[in-house]
Motif scaffolding. Structure first.
Motif, mmCIF file in Angstrom:
data_model
loop_
_atom_site.group_PDB
_atom_site.id
_atom_site.type_symbol
_atom_site.label_atom_id
_atom_site.label_comp_id
_atom_site.label_asym_id
_atom_site.label_seq_id
_atom_site.Cartn_x
_atom_site.Cartn_y
_atom_site.Cartn_z
ATOM 1 N N LYS A 147 0.843 -1.195 0.000
ATOM 2 C CA LYS A 147 0.000 0.000 0.000
ATOM 3 C C LYS A 147 0.880 1.247 0.000
ATOM 4 N N HIS A 148 0.284 2.418 -0.340
ATOM 5 C CA HIS A 148 -1.102 2.700 -0.697
ATOM 6 C C HIS A 148 -1.093 3.150 -2.153
ATOM 7 N N PHE A 149 -1.586 2.320 -3.036
ATOM 8 C CA PHE A 149 -1.554 2.560 -4.474
ATOM 9 C C PHE A 149 -2.294 3.852 -4.826
ATOM 10 N N PRO A 150 -1.754 4.660 -5.752
ATOM 11 C CA PRO A 150 -0.494 4.549 -6.504
ATOM 12 C C PRO A 150 0.668 5.303 -5.850
ATOM 13 N N GLY A 151 0.620 5.414 -4.515
ATOM 14 C CA GLY A 151 1.625 6.153 -3.761
ATOM 15 C C GLY A 151 0.966 7.279 -2.999
ATOM 16 N N GLY A 152 0.904 7.154 -1.662
ATOM 17 C CA GLY A 152 0.122 8.099 -0.878
ATOM 18 C C GLY A 152 0.902 9.265 -0.298
ATOM 19 N N GLY A 153 2.169 9.424 -0.668
ATOM 20 C CA GLY A 153 2.986 10.455 -0.039
ATOM 21 C C GLY A 153 2.693 11.902 -0.393
ATOM 22 N N ALA A 155 5.682 -7.246 -9.710
ATOM 23 C CA ALA A 155 6.583 -8.204 -10.349
ATOM 24 C C ALA A 155 6.979 -9.321 -9.385
ATOM 25 N N HIS A 156 6.996 -9.017 -8.086
ATOM 26 C CA HIS A 156 7.365 -10.020 -7.087
ATOM 27 C C HIS A 156 6.146 -10.542 -6.342
ATOM 28 N N LYS A 157 4.990 -10.460 -7.006
ATOM 29 C CA LYS A 157 3.779 -11.189 -6.632
ATOM 30 C C LYS A 157 3.236 -10.848 -5.253
ATOM 31 N N THR A 158 3.172 -9.547 -4.945
ATOM 32 C CA THR A 158 2.465 -9.181 -3.725
ATOM 33 C C THR A 158 1.054 -9.749 -3.771
ATOM 34 N N SER A 159 0.597 -10.290 -2.660
ATOM 35 C CA SER A 159 -0.696 -10.960 -2.636
ATOM 36 C C SER A 159 -1.853 -9.993 -2.841
ATOM 37 N N ALA A 160 -1.704 -8.781 -2.307
ATOM 38 C CA ALA A 160 -2.793 -7.804 -2.405
ATOM 39 C C ALA A 160 -2.210 -6.405 -2.524
ATOM 40 N N ILE A 161 -3.035 -5.492 -2.978
ATOM 41 C CA ILE A 161 -2.681 -4.079 -3.072
ATOM 42 C C ILE A 161 -3.838 -3.264 -2.512
ATOM 43 N N MET A 162 -3.493 -2.232 -1.741
ATOM 44 C CA MET A 162 -4.507 -1.350 -1.165
ATOM 45 C C MET A 162 -4.371 0.048 -1.756
ATOM 46 N N PRO A 163 -5.415 0.572 -2.398
ATOM 47 C CA PRO A 163 -5.399 1.966 -2.851
ATOM 48 C C PRO A 163 -5.536 2.907 -1.658
ATOM 49 N N TYR A 164 -5.017 4.123 -1.814
ATOM 50 C CA TYR A 164 -5.109 5.076 -0.706
ATOM 51 C C TYR A 164 -6.444 5.810 -0.736
ATOM 52 N N TYR A 165 -6.712 6.485 0.374
ATOM 53 C CA TYR A 165 -7.909 7.318 0.466
ATOM 54 C C TYR A 165 -7.849 8.519 -0.467
ATOM 55 N N GLY A 166 -6.635 9.016 -0.731
ATOM 56 C CA GLY A 166 -6.447 10.304 -1.372
ATOM 57 C C GLY A 166 -7.185 10.466 -2.690
ATOM 58 N N MET A 167 -7.500 11.710 -3.005
ATOM 59 C CA MET A 167 -8.205 12.082 -4.222
ATOM 60 C C MET A 167 -7.231 12.857 -5.111
ATOM 61 N N PRO A 168 -6.856 12.318 -6.282
ATOM 62 C CA PRO A 168 -5.893 13.030 -7.123
ATOM 63 C C PRO A 168 -6.497 14.307 -7.681
ATOM 64 N N VAL A 169 -5.725 15.369 -7.605
ATOM 65 C CA VAL A 169 -6.188 16.672 -8.095
ATOM 66 C C VAL A 169 -5.255 17.137 -9.205
ATOM 67 N N GLY A 170 -5.834 17.424 -10.366
ATOM 68 C CA GLY A 170 -5.060 17.936 -11.485
ATOM 69 C C GLY A 170 -4.140 16.925 -12.130
ATOM 70 N N LEU A 171 -4.406 15.637 -11.946
ATOM 71 C CA LEU A 171 -3.545 14.578 -12.495
ATOM 72 C C LEU A 171 -4.047 14.143 -13.867
ATOM 73 N N GLU A 172 -3.114 13.945 -14.780
ATOM 74 C CA GLU A 172 -3.438 13.383 -16.093
ATOM 75 C C GLU A 172 -2.610 12.134 -16.329
ATOM 76 N N LEU A 173 -3.227 11.149 -16.964
ATOM 77 C CA LEU A 173 -2.529 9.945 -17.395
ATOM 78 C C LEU A 173 -2.766 9.759 -18.880
ATOM 79 N N ASP A 174 -1.677 9.649 -19.633
ATOM 80 C CA ASP A 174 -1.766 9.472 -21.080
ATOM 81 C C ASP A 174 -2.636 10.556 -21.722
ATOM 82 N N GLY A 175 -2.483 11.764 -21.190
ATOM 83 C CA GLY A 175 -3.206 12.891 -21.760
ATOM 84 C C GLY A 175 -4.648 13.008 -21.347
ATOM 85 N N GLU A 176 -5.130 12.082 -20.508
ATOM 86 C CA GLU A 176 -6.516 12.116 -20.061
ATOM 87 C C GLU A 176 -6.577 12.555 -18.606
ATOM 88 N N PRO A 177 -7.463 13.496 -18.269
ATOM 89 C CA PRO A 177 -7.613 13.889 -16.858
ATOM 90 C C PRO A 177 -8.158 12.732 -16.034
#
Length: 633
Positions: free
Chosen positions: A242-248, A283-305
């Motif tokens: 955790k916390h996907f995709p990085g809660g810092g 890649a090293h097969k973590t059993s689970a992943i937890m997304p964070y609470y946070g709400m991304p603001v002003g983030l774009e991925l591949d040109g899409e908001p």
């Protein structure tokens, strides 16, 4: 309380026609495929999935807090944290994933685990319980994030393990923690935390590996190896990274547990840097992943908001990025309480429904499901999920996707074949002398020397002889064997003062008082008093850096300064006296001022101007030459 049998099962072992032993979990007198240990976990999963009712499937998809009763008994009255009696959630709601908070002795913990598994045998298909925990091997007590070690061996916080800078140390810690967890029936770890510590004010840095993306990526591999092994098996603990995709990168360093900390920002455009440790964990097969609470603001991925909703609600992040581009097909467990508010005594913690606050509980659940989440953390509202299916809003095939992933982990861990533990073995393994010794040595090694006194100073490290010490924040009884203690600074050879990095005390919302947030400046009165003390006696200051602190004023008068990340008094003294060589290096930079912090970018590591001590700073001490007991051997 009298001792109970060590390895128990309500079910006597049955024998198939060919003589194969099995546990007749559904009581039908037949070895069904899911009860046949000779079949693969996947084959057994498919068979069991085909047998489950909707109510049973719904129960699998919830993962909430549970508490123990006195002496390791099951708690049948709601406690301060758990919402329902144990039998209600296990037999009534058919839930079988629980996050344990307080634990008694190793024997009591094992007894409770066995009793819980016996209760689960009374469900229609005898699905065993997966018991999970937040980190519980260090020093920070925060029911929203971690627990003190208590009966387990005690180690530095993860940030302190990072300060040591040893891949071998990370793996060794994880392996010892795995042994202690499995001894008491804990089979899932709600860690590691691979968020990057890039916003100096953020309150959860102690649980991370620091600000550096590449080092965090290396450390998570060793961590997973120590807990899970090459593949999940009967000796493994399944990890939730955790916390996907990085809660810092929290705006102003405020935490997303709370409404004022809901925004996660990327002013420096470093999203991919925060994502990198998750790539390595996948890649090293973590059993689970937890997304964070946070709400991304002003983030774009591949040109899409990116939709500005919490990551647990965010289909672009979970289905699009995590499942699609990163190819992850393991369990996605939501962080706690995205659906309902949490009421504890006279305090409330609003549901972390950031960006979707106006949706009803059912609508929130539907959005979480549509995002690609498999399991609802901190919730037990199974009826909402059942009604979504019965009302035609969610296809049962969608439920099957998630239940399949969750059951597969249980089969891989061997829980269906034997979920019970041995009370005597638990007592032998948990917190044994060797594990405690290794933990204490790691604490001393993690001590980070930031400033050392001049060669002619009595406070020059390492300390020698048997000095008279004036101490604050350190138990005088722990000085025995190192020197003597005086309550008069004028009579002391050296003063040793232990501090904790400053924070703003808040206690309006539930859990808020446990999260150290706000300014990194020490109060001026404390600075003035310590300055006066240093005028009377050479002063060594230790600052517990659960997050960075502004040490600039302290450097003007302290003879020596060290930073620690979860270190007991004896382990600190071992380091100060050179009995165990401190080798820590800063896992994050220490800013020069709060102005520099406020001007920095939340997603950029090492972004404060002219830091007082940069990332990686740490002084080596001369090897101790004076005689003295060596703790490390």
């Amino acid at each position: 309380m009298p001792s109970q049998p060590q390895t128990r099962t309500r079910l006597a072992l049955s024998f198939a026609d060919d003589g194969t032993e099995y546990r007749d979990l559904n009581g039908n007198g037949i070895m069904d495929p899911y009860e046949d240990h000779r079949l693969s976990p996947l084959e057994r999963t498919e068979d069991l999935l085909s047998r489950l009712s909707l109510e049973e499937k719904a129960g699998v998809m919830f993962h909430t807090v549970i508490e123990t009763g006195p002496g390791g008994s099951l708690l049948e009255t709601p406690g301060n944290i758990s919402k329902s009696p144990t039998s209600t959630v296990v037999l009534g709601k058919l839930m079988n994933h629980f996050n344990i908070h307080g634990l008694g002795t190793a024997r009591e913990a094992a007894r409770w685990s066995n009793s819980l598994q016996e209760l689960a045998e009374r469900t229609p298909h005898g699905i065993p319980i997966t018991i999970s925990t937040d980190p519980r091997h260090a020093f920070i007590e925060n029911s929203g994030a971690s627990f003190t070690a208590a009966h387990f061996s005690q180690w530095p916080e993860p940030i302190g393990l990072s300060a040591i800078g040893s891949l071998e140390q990370i793996r060794r810690f994880a392996d010892i923690a795995r042994q202690e967890y499995t001894a008491v029936g804990i089979r899932a770890a709600l860690h590691p935390t691979v968020d990057l510590a890039t916003e100096p004010r953020w309150c959860r840095q102690a649980g991370t590996f620091g600000q550096d993306s590449e080092l965090s990526s290396q450390y998570v591999v060793e961590y997973l190896q120590g807990f899970q092994g090459d593949t999940l098996g009967p000796g493994s603990v399944a990890c939730t990274t955790k916390h996907f995709p990085g809660g810092g990168p929290q705006r102003d360093g405020e935490d997303a547990h709370f409404p004022y900390g809901r925004e996660q920002v990327y002013p420096g455009g470093r999203f991919q840097e925060h994502l990198a440790p998750f790539r390595r964990a996948i890649a090293h097969k973590t059993s689970a992943i937890m997304p964070y609470y946070g709400m991304p603001v002003g983030l774009e991925l591949d040109g899409e908001p990116v939709e500005e909703v919490g990551f647990g609600y965010n289909k672009q992040m979970i289905t699009g990025l995590l499942r699609g581009k990163l190819g992850y097909d393991g369990v996605v467990l939501s962080d706690w309480e995205l659906v309902n508010d949490n009421l504890v005594d006279d305090q409330v913690l609003p549901a972390r429904a950031w960006g979707v606050e106006d949706l009803s509980a059912s609508q929130r659940m539907l959005k979480i499901l549509n995002s690609g989440v498999d399991q609802f953390g901190g919730e037990e509202c199974t009826d909402l999920l059942i009604n979504l299916v019965r009302d035609g809003l969610v296809a049962e095939e969608r439920i099957d996707e998630s239940v399949r992933r969750l059951l597969l982990v249980k089969f891989q861990l061997g829980l269906f074949d034997n979920p019970f533990v041995d009370e005597d073995e638990a007592e032998r393994i948990v917190g044994n002398a060797e594990f405690r010794r290794e933990g204490r040595i790691a604490q001393s090694r993690s001590v980070t020397v930031l400033k050392n006194g001049p060669s002619n100073s009595r406070a020059r490290l390492p300390l020698t002889g048997s000095p008279s010490l004036y101490v604050e924040g350190l138990d005088p009884a722990n000085v025995t064997g190192f020197g003597s203690v005086t309550t008069n600074p004028d009579e002391a050879d050296v003063a040793v003062v232990r501090l904790i990095a400053p924070w703003e005390h808040r206690d309006d919302l539930f859990l808020e008082k446990h999260f150290h947030a706000g300014s990194l400046d020490f109060p001026p009165g404390l600075i003035a008093r310590l300055r006066s003390l240093a005028a009377r006696v050479p002063l060594i200051i230790d600052v517990c850096l659960d997050r960075p602190a502004i040490l600039t004023p302290l450097t003007e008068f302290a003879s020596a300064i060290v930073g620690t990340f979860g270190v007991s008094d004896p382990a600190l003294l071992d380091a100060l006296f050179g009995r165990i060589q401190p080798q820590g290096r800063l896992p994050f930079e220490l800013p020069r001022s709060m102005d520099a912090v406020r001007a920095s970018r939340a997603d950029v590591p090492g972004d404060t101007a002219n830091p007082l001590y940069p990332f990686g700073h740490g002084l080596d001490l001369p090897q101790r030459t004076s005689p003295g007991k060596q703790t490390e051997s």
